[in-house]
Scaffold this motif. Structure first.
Motif, short mmCIF file in Angstrom:
data_model
loop_
_atom_site.label_atom_id
_atom_site.label_comp_id
_atom_site.label_asym_id
_atom_site.label_seq_id
_atom_site.Cartn_x
_atom_site.Cartn_y
_atom_site.Cartn_z
N THR A 97 18.62 31.95 35.05
CA THR A 97 19.82 31.26 34.55
C THR A 97 19.53 30.32 33.39
OG1 THR A 97 19.59 29.42 36.13
CG2 THR A 97 20.85 31.36 36.86
N VAL A 98 18.27 30.27 32.94
CA VAL A 98 17.89 29.34 31.89
C VAL A 98 16.94 29.98 30.88
CG1 VAL A 98 18.16 27.28 33.33
CG2 VAL A 98 15.95 28.42 33.25
N LEU A 99 16.87 29.37 29.70
CA LEU A 99 15.80 29.65 28.75
C LEU A 99 14.80 28.53 28.92
CD1 LEU A 99 17.82 30.56 25.53
CD2 LEU A 99 16.64 32.12 27.08
N ILE A 100 13.52 28.84 28.79
CA ILE A 100 12.47 27.86 28.99
C ILE A 100 11.87 27.50 27.64
CG2 ILE A 100 10.28 27.36 30.15
CD1 ILE A 100 11.06 29.59 32.19
N ALA A 101 11.90 26.22 27.31
CA ALA A 101 11.31 25.75 26.06
C ALA A 101 10.10 24.88 26.37
CB ALA A 101 12.33 24.96 25.24
N HIS A 102 9.03 25.11 25.61
CA HIS A 102 7.83 24.28 25.70
C HIS A 102 7.60 23.75 24.30
CE1 HIS A 102 3.28 23.89 26.01
NE2 HIS A 102 3.78 22.97 26.80
N GLY A 103 7.71 22.44 24.16
CA GLY A 103 7.70 21.87 22.82
C GLY A 103 9.02 22.24 22.15
N LYS A 104 8.96 22.78 20.96
CA LYS A 104 10.18 23.16 20.25
C LYS A 104 10.44 24.66 20.31
CE LYS A 104 10.04 19.31 17.05
NZ LYS A 104 10.10 18.87 15.68
N ASP A 105 9.62 25.39 21.07
CA ASP A 105 9.73 26.84 21.10
C ASP A 105 10.21 27.35 22.45
OD1 ASP A 105 8.62 27.13 18.48
OD2 ASP A 105 6.63 26.80 19.34
N VAL A 106 11.09 28.34 22.43
CA VAL A 106 11.45 29.06 23.65
C VAL A 106 10.28 29.99 23.94
CG1 VAL A 106 13.05 30.72 24.67
CG2 VAL A 106 13.92 28.87 23.23
N VAL A 107 9.84 30.00 25.21
CA VAL A 107 8.64 30.75 25.57
C VAL A 107 8.96 31.84 26.59
CG1 VAL A 107 7.06 28.85 25.07
CG2 VAL A 107 8.07 29.03 27.34
N PRO A 108 8.16 32.90 26.63
CA PRO A 108 8.34 33.92 27.66
C PRO A 108 8.07 33.32 29.04
CG PRO A 108 6.87 34.71 25.93
CD PRO A 108 7.09 33.24 25.71
N GLU A 109 8.89 33.67 30.00
CA GLU A 109 8.73 33.08 31.34
C GLU A 109 7.45 33.53 32.03
OE1 GLU A 109 11.45 36.01 34.05
OE2 GLU A 109 12.44 34.32 33.13
N THR A 110 6.80 34.56 31.52
CA THR A 110 5.58 35.06 32.13
C THR A 110 4.32 34.32 31.68
OG1 THR A 110 5.42 36.74 30.40
CG2 THR A 110 6.50 37.39 32.45
N GLU A 111 4.45 33.49 30.65
CA GLU A 111 3.30 32.74 30.14
C GLU A 111 2.82 31.73 31.19
OE1 GLU A 111 1.62 32.78 27.00
OE2 GLU A 111 2.67 34.70 26.90
N PRO A 112 1.52 31.47 31.26
CA PRO A 112 1.02 30.47 32.22
C PRO A 112 1.25 29.05 31.72
CG PRO A 112 -0.80 31.43 31.00
CD PRO A 112 0.44 32.17 30.57
N VAL A 113 1.50 28.15 32.66
CA VAL A 113 1.70 26.74 32.31
C VAL A 113 0.38 26.12 31.88
CG1 VAL A 113 3.65 26.44 33.86
CG2 VAL A 113 1.36 25.92 34.67
N GLU A 114 0.49 25.02 31.17
CA GLU A 114 -0.68 24.26 30.73
C GLU A 114 -0.68 22.93 31.45
OE1 GLU A 114 -0.15 23.90 26.53
OE2 GLU A 114 -0.13 26.06 26.23
N LYS A 115 -1.83 22.30 31.49
CA LYS A 115 -1.97 21.01 32.15
C LYS A 115 -1.03 19.97 31.52
CE LYS A 115 -5.50 17.64 33.36
NZ LYS A 115 -6.91 17.29 33.25
N ASN A 116 -0.32 19.25 32.36
CA ASN A 116 0.57 18.16 31.94
C ASN A 116 1.61 18.59 30.92
OD1 ASN A 116 -0.80 16.28 33.60
ND2 ASN A 116 -2.34 16.02 32.03
N CYS A 117 2.16 19.79 31.05
CA CYS A 117 3.16 20.24 30.08
C CYS A 117 4.56 19.83 30.54
CB CYS A 117 3.07 21.74 29.82
SG CYS A 117 3.61 22.79 31.15
N THR A 118 5.46 19.78 29.58
CA THR A 118 6.87 19.50 29.86
C THR A 118 7.68 20.71 29.45
OG1 THR A 118 6.58 17.12 29.52
CG2 THR A 118 8.84 18.00 29.31
N LEU A 119 8.49 21.20 30.36
CA LEU A 119 9.36 22.35 30.12
C LEU A 119 10.80 21.86 30.05
CD1 LEU A 119 7.87 24.88 32.68
CD2 LEU A 119 7.23 24.54 30.28
N THR A 120 11.48 22.17 28.98
CA THR A 120 12.90 21.83 28.84
C THR A 120 13.68 23.10 29.07
OG1 THR A 120 12.36 20.11 27.23
CG2 THR A 120 14.64 20.86 27.31
N LEU A 121 14.64 23.04 29.99
CA LEU A 121 15.43 24.21 30.35
C LEU A 121 16.78 24.16 29.66
CD1 LEU A 121 14.62 24.35 34.15
CD2 LEU A 121 13.33 25.27 32.22
#
Length: 67
Positions: free
Chosen positions: A36-60
């Motif tokens: 139900t959402v797009l996932i943004a990491h930083g200023k980029d929309v990212v594929p949901e299959t990508e692995p998370v990084e340490k201390n990251c912030t995801l904006t939905l």
């Protein structure tokens, strides 16, 4: 364990996930359906299959559909 901050509709929630966890699984752990959402990491929309990084912030970004 990695700490991930999920930001959605003005609310922030921190979740702990194992290394190698996908963005979609981190969002799911925060109680949000990743379909139900797009996932943004930083200023980029990212594929949901990508692995998370340490201390990251995801904006939905809510996906709206209809006719």
């Amino acid at each position: 364990m990695l700490s991930v901050t999920v930001v959605f509709e003005g609310k922030k929630e921190k979740v702990s996930v194992a290394e190698g966890t996908s963005f979609a699984d981190a969002v799911r752990k925060a109680g949000i359906n990743p379909e139900t959402v797009l996932i943004a990491h930083g200023k980029d929309v990212v594929p949901e299959t990508e692995p998370v990084e340490k201390n990251c912030t995801l904006t939905l970004i809510k996906v709206i559909s209809g006719g």
